[in-house]
Enzyme design. Sequence first.
Site, PDB file in Angstrom:
ATOM      1  CB  SER A 144      45.446  40.569  41.294  1.00  0.00           C
ATOM      2  OG  SER A 144      44.593  39.076  41.255  1.00  0.00           O
ATOM      3  CE1 TYR A 157      40.929  41.159  36.683  1.00  0.00           C
ATOM      4  CE2 TYR A 157      41.957  39.323  37.857  1.00  0.00           C
ATOM      5  CZ  TYR A 157      41.747  40.607  37.604  1.00  0.00           C
ATOM      6  OH  TYR A 157      41.599  40.786  39.425  1.00  0.00           O
ATOM      7  CE  LYS A 161      44.010  42.683  38.508  1.00  0.00           C
ATOM      8  NZ  LYS A 161      43.987  44.447  38.201  1.00  0.00           N
TER       9      LYS A 161
HETATM   10  P1  NAP Z   1      34.192  45.553  42.091  1.00  0.00           P
HETATM   11  O1  NAP Z   1      33.706  45.634  43.462  1.00  0.00           O
HETATM   12  O2  NAP Z   1      33.510  45.668  40.735  1.00  0.00           O
HETATM   13  O3  NAP Z   1      34.564  46.882  41.925  1.00  0.00           O
HETATM   14  C1  NAP Z   1      34.747  48.494  40.537  1.00  0.00           C
HETATM   15  C2  NAP Z   1      34.017  49.620  40.525  1.00  0.00           C
HETATM   16  O4  NAP Z   1      34.971  50.216  39.368  1.00  0.00           O
HETATM   17  C3  NAP Z   1      33.066  50.632  40.601  1.00  0.00           C
HETATM   18  O5  NAP Z   1      33.054  51.384  40.875  1.00  0.00           O
HETATM   19  C4  NAP Z   1      33.109  50.558  38.997  1.00  0.00           C
HETATM   20  O6  NAP Z   1      32.253  51.374  38.814  1.00  0.00           O
HETATM   21  C5  NAP Z   1      34.411  51.059  38.638  1.00  0.00           C
HETATM   22  N1  NAP Z   1      34.861  50.786  37.152  1.00  0.00           N
HETATM   23  C6  NAP Z   1      34.713  49.543  36.218  1.00  0.00           C
HETATM   24  N2  NAP Z   1      35.237  49.588  35.612  1.00  0.00           N
HETATM   25  C7  NAP Z   1      35.502  50.708  35.132  1.00  0.00           C
HETATM   26  C8  NAP Z   1      36.271  51.977  34.333  1.00  0.00           C
HETATM   27  N3  NAP Z   1      36.658  51.371  33.088  1.00  0.00           N
HETATM   28  N4  NAP Z   1      36.648  52.583  34.521  1.00  0.00           N
HETATM   29  C9  NAP Z   1      36.239  53.356  35.600  1.00  0.00           C
HETATM   30  N5  NAP Z   1      35.936  52.560  36.883  1.00  0.00           N
HETATM   31  C10 NAP Z   1      35.467  51.184  36.617  1.00  0.00           C
HETATM   32  O7  NAP Z   1      35.624  45.513  42.468  1.00  0.00           O
HETATM   33  P2  NAP Z   1      36.594  45.111  42.992  1.00  0.00           P
HETATM   34  O8  NAP Z   1      36.500  43.579  43.551  1.00  0.00           O
HETATM   35  O9  NAP Z   1      36.532  46.599  44.311  1.00  0.00           O
HETATM   36  O10 NAP Z   1      38.421  45.337  42.088  1.00  0.00           O
HETATM   37  C11 NAP Z   1      38.602  46.689  42.050  1.00  0.00           C
HETATM   38  C12 NAP Z   1      40.464  46.170  41.582  1.00  0.00           C
HETATM   39  O11 NAP Z   1      40.789  44.846  42.726  1.00  0.00           O
HETATM   40  C13 NAP Z   1      40.110  45.682  40.085  1.00  0.00           C
HETATM   41  O12 NAP Z   1      41.871  46.137  39.576  1.00  0.00           O
HETATM   42  C14 NAP Z   1      40.427  43.817  40.222  1.00  0.00           C
HETATM   43  O13 NAP Z   1      41.440  43.602  39.439  1.00  0.00           O
HETATM   44  C15 NAP Z   1      41.345  44.129  42.319  1.00  0.00           C
HETATM   45  N6  NAP Z   1      41.051  42.152  42.573  1.00  0.00           N
HETATM   46  C16 NAP Z   1      39.991  42.287  42.871  1.00  0.00           C
HETATM   47  C17 NAP Z   1      40.348  40.793  43.849  1.00  0.00           C
HETATM   48  C18 NAP Z   1      39.174  40.627  44.407  1.00  0.00           C
HETATM   49  O14 NAP Z   1      38.733  39.457  44.706  1.00  0.00           O
HETATM   50  N7  NAP Z   1      38.039  41.511  43.947  1.00  0.00           N
HETATM   51  C19 NAP Z   1      40.867  40.665  43.496  1.00  0.00           C
HETATM   52  C20 NAP Z   1      42.527  40.852  43.371  1.00  0.00           C
HETATM   53  C21 NAP Z   1      42.456  41.801  42.448  1.00  0.00           C
HETATM   54  P3  NAP Z   1      31.087  51.857  37.626  1.00  0.00           P
HETATM   55  O15 NAP Z   1      30.814  50.474  36.931  1.00  0.00           O
HETATM   56  O16 NAP Z   1      29.986  52.851  37.994  1.00  0.00           O
HETATM   57  O17 NAP Z   1      32.037  52.419  36.845  1.00  0.00           O
END
Ligand code: NAP
Length: 253
Positions: A144, A157, A161
């Site tokens: 991130s 968090y 990262k």
């Molecule tokens: P999201 O839309 O909330 O999606 C989360 C996904 O993770 C869902 O499919 C959820 O499904 C699954 N999940 C959650 N906990 C899990 C676990 N312990 N084991 C397996 N699956 C799990 O999240 P996102 O924003 O796409 O984030 C994805 C990644 O991008 C993360 O590493 C996050 O830190 C990173 N990131 C996001 C952003 C942002 O702005 N969105 C920015 C920087 C980095 P279930 O509930 O079925 O498990």
Amino acid sequence: MAMNRLVGKTAIVTASTDGIGFAIAQRLAREGAKVIVSSRKLKNVEEAQQKLSQEGLLVTGLVCHVGKREDRQKLFTEAEKLGGLDILVSNAAVNPEVGAVLDCSESSWDKIFDINLKSSFMLAKEALPLLRKSKAGRIIFISSIAGFQPFELLGAYSVSKTSLLGLTKAAAQQLAPEGITVNSICPGVIQTNFSAALTENEAAKEASLSMIPLKRIGQPRDVSGAVAFLASDEGSYVTGENIVISGGMQSRL
Ligand code: NAP
């Protein structure tokens, strides 16, 4: 988009039933890879698999909580059935507590590091026997922008990262002699459920946009193309990099 860069390759993408992980799974499959999608909840896995299959993509769905060894093992068993593993994308992360770093409870700290860092480490370790058999093994961690510039209210968090950036560098060094590349992608603010607090109302959106020179909130598809590039033969000379995709947000350690 008419690219077939990943035909013949097999990919595991964790936490891939929604958000960034789903977009990555979709993109890799659209480029021809066989993709194993997974997350904790069966219903989500079934829905994601159905959506992708309806597009004619080659996907298998499995329940995998990345903190559980036996669940992770199922991913590799499935990959073996599909003929091996070329691409591991470790995307799962949690943030159970909002607050400054030293206010984080010990239990949340442990949870954050268990899922965000240790499960990525374990997945990479466990994937190695299969990746070593691939002609072009790839490990891609999803870190991130917060790993570079901590978000004040995502204290622990952010530290988790930052440690993924270190894992990327160290593993890349170790695996370079074997031709396996290791990189991370560091998204900025991307519109998903995870970042809802940063985008859900006008005031939050304005505050986020004030940090983003390109003046728009990112979409999951803004991230997936870079993952496909790293996974493809075109990315074969890139390793040990932490690639920021943030619309220009500041990113210096
Ligand atoms: P999201 O839309 O909330 O999606 C989360 C996904 O993770 C869902 O499919 C959820 O499904 C699954 N999940 C959650 N906990 C899990 C676990 N312990 N084991 C397996 N699956 C799990 O999240 P996102 O924003 O796409 O984030 C994805 C990644 O991008 C993360 O590493 C996050 O830190 C990173 N990131 C996001 C952003 C942002 O702005 N969105 C920015 C920087 C980095 P279930 O509930 O079925 O498990």
